[in-house]
Scaffold this motif. Sequence first.
Motif, PDB file in Angstrom:
ATOM      1  N   ALA A 267      43.723 -15.898  -4.617  1.00 44.52           N
ATOM      2  CA  ALA A 267      42.420 -15.969  -3.951  1.00 44.52           C
ATOM      3  C   ALA A 267      42.224 -17.295  -3.226  1.00 44.52           C
ATOM      4  O   ALA A 267      41.580 -17.355  -2.164  1.00 44.52           O
ATOM      5  CB  ALA A 267      41.297 -15.747  -4.964  1.00 44.52           C
ATOM      6  N   ALA A 268      42.779 -18.384  -3.775  1.00 47.89           N
ATOM      7  CA  ALA A 268      42.638 -19.687  -3.127  1.00 47.89           C
ATOM      8  C   ALA A 268      43.318 -19.715  -1.763  1.00 47.89           C
ATOM      9  O   ALA A 268      42.929 -20.494  -0.883  1.00 47.89           O
ATOM     10  CB  ALA A 268      43.208 -20.786  -4.016  1.00 47.89           C
ATOM     11  N   ILE A 269      44.337 -18.893  -1.566  1.00 50.25           N
ATOM     12  CA  ILE A 269      44.985 -18.801  -0.253  1.00 50.25           C
ATOM     13  C   ILE A 269      43.994 -18.304   0.783  1.00 50.25           C
ATOM     14  O   ILE A 269      43.924 -18.820   1.908  1.00 50.25           O
ATOM     15  CB  ILE A 269      46.209 -17.862  -0.339  1.00 50.25           C
ATOM     16  CG1 ILE A 269      47.315 -18.521  -1.158  1.00 50.25           C
ATOM     17  CG2 ILE A 269      46.692 -17.470   1.048  1.00 50.25           C
ATOM     18  CD1 ILE A 269      48.519 -17.626  -1.403  1.00 50.25           C
ATOM     19  N   TRP A 270      43.202 -17.307   0.406  1.00 50.37           N
ATOM     20  CA  TRP A 270      42.194 -16.784   1.314  1.00 50.37           C
ATOM     21  C   TRP A 270      41.080 -17.804   1.550  1.00 50.37           C
ATOM     22  O   TRP A 270      40.593 -17.963   2.680  1.00 50.37           O
ATOM     23  CB  TRP A 270      41.621 -15.474   0.776  1.00 50.37           C
ATOM     24  CG  TRP A 270      42.474 -14.308   1.162  1.00 50.37           C
ATOM     25  CD1 TRP A 270      43.421 -13.685   0.410  1.00 50.37           C
ATOM     26  CD2 TRP A 270      42.478 -13.664   2.423  1.00 50.37           C
ATOM     27  NE1 TRP A 270      44.009 -12.691   1.136  1.00 50.37           N
ATOM     28  CE2 TRP A 270      43.446 -12.639   2.375  1.00 50.37           C
ATOM     29  CE3 TRP A 270      41.752 -13.826   3.596  1.00 50.37           C
ATOM     30  CZ2 TRP A 270      43.721 -11.797   3.447  1.00 50.37           C
ATOM     31  CZ3 TRP A 270      42.015 -12.992   4.678  1.00 50.37           C
ATOM     32  CH2 TRP A 270      42.980 -11.991   4.597  1.00 50.37           C
ATOM     33  N   ALA A 271      40.664 -18.502   0.506  1.00 54.71           N
ATOM     34  CA  ALA A 271      39.624 -19.516   0.666  1.00 54.71           C
ATOM     35  C   ALA A 271      40.079 -20.609   1.625  1.00 54.71           C
ATOM     36  O   ALA A 271      39.316 -21.060   2.488  1.00 54.71           O
ATOM     37  CB  ALA A 271      39.263 -20.109  -0.700  1.00 54.71           C
ATOM     38  N   ASP A 272      41.329 -21.028   1.498  1.00 56.09           N
ATOM     39  CA  ASP A 272      41.881 -22.039   2.394  1.00 56.09           C
ATOM     40  C   ASP A 272      41.883 -21.541   3.837  1.00 56.09           C
ATOM     41  O   ASP A 272      41.445 -22.241   4.753  1.00 56.09           O
ATOM     42  CB  ASP A 272      43.304 -22.378   1.951  1.00 56.09           C
ATOM     43  CG  ASP A 272      44.024 -23.298   2.922  1.00 56.09           C
ATOM     44  OD1 ASP A 272      44.034 -24.520   2.687  1.00 56.09           O
ATOM     45  OD2 ASP A 272      44.588 -22.794   3.919  1.00 56.09           O
ATOM     46  N   ALA A 273      42.382 -20.329   4.052  1.00 55.96           N
ATOM     47  CA  ALA A 273      42.497 -19.795   5.413  1.00 55.96           C
ATOM     48  C   ALA A 273      41.134 -19.643   6.083  1.00 55.96           C
ATOM     49  O   ALA A 273      40.969 -19.956   7.271  1.00 55.96           O
ATOM     50  CB  ALA A 273      43.216 -18.449   5.377  1.00 55.96           C
TER      51      ALA A 273
END
Length: 350
Positions: free
Chosen positions: A185-191
Amino acid sequence: MPAPTHPTSRPFLRHSGALLALCVGALLAACQPQNEQTAAAATPPVGHYEGSLGAAGQAGARATLDIRHPSPGHYEAEFTAPGTLSFVADTIVFSNNQLRLSRPARPGQTLALTLDGDFWRGTLTLDSTKVTTLLVKRGVPTPTAYRTEEVPQATGSAWLFAPADTDTPGAALVLLPDAETAPTAAIWADALAREGVIVLLLPPADSATAAEETPRLQAALRLLHGTSGADTTNIGMWAAGNRAATLASLLTGPGAPRAAFFIAQNTVVDANTRAAFRELRSRKMPLLALYGGAGALARSAAMRNALGGRRGAAVRVYRAAGADLLVPGSLGPVFGPGLPGEVVEWLRGQ
């Protein structure tokens, strides 16, 4: 053992979260006044570093590291690399020319480097995979893309990802992963943060009952309404799996949290959720349903039937991607075809 240290909390946040003042140095057990830090602490060298990542048997990939000193006693570090490897560090440890950075909400991703003149040499760890990293100083650090803040919760920390530019109000959302999608989920938050979207990433929940989710959502929405740079008329929610089904029912019930839009990921539509989504459709709430992984085609067809052809509702399937909407890559997962651009474009259209 050096004491873990955290980047400074952002001045444009009105929320008082966890202490994020950075204390750098092996002998610092707590934050000290600036004059004491100057005398006692070694500090990471500020600058912009460029180089490459290399895994055995694979072509090298370009990478950069920016170490910033935005205010006395405070440091920030941002690592940029292909795919989904980029992150702004939440923890910075520097001692004896050794630097260690940790990624927010992804404890399996760390960057450990040793300073050798103008070079950083070390390893990017991606869970069980280790990638050789070599970076050389090229000048002053570039401006930051976004900042992070840890927000303690009773069930685990939430993380706020907010773009550094707060002059132009933008969309904000609460991201509620389930157990299957939480690891990435943090990958999506970063993007999304890099595209100007404020994201509050909540910890995954073992259960997703209305009684448990309602106070979480109300607190999350209050925090986002008080975050500088958020367009308070465009704050919505993104939930996965059973949490999305629970959220759909919450949004149609009495005293429902007020949301400007709703993104549902891999939601199973049954008799109860069908009624909830149809009610949201009748209320003209903008809806985006995203599907990937096993059963995506069947689940998406059921969602299309529930939503009908109402303008503002969209159902998209990413057959090559998993439930987290990512596909395996040589250096960790990468976004499925068309992502994250299609989600960002939809958000900007609301």
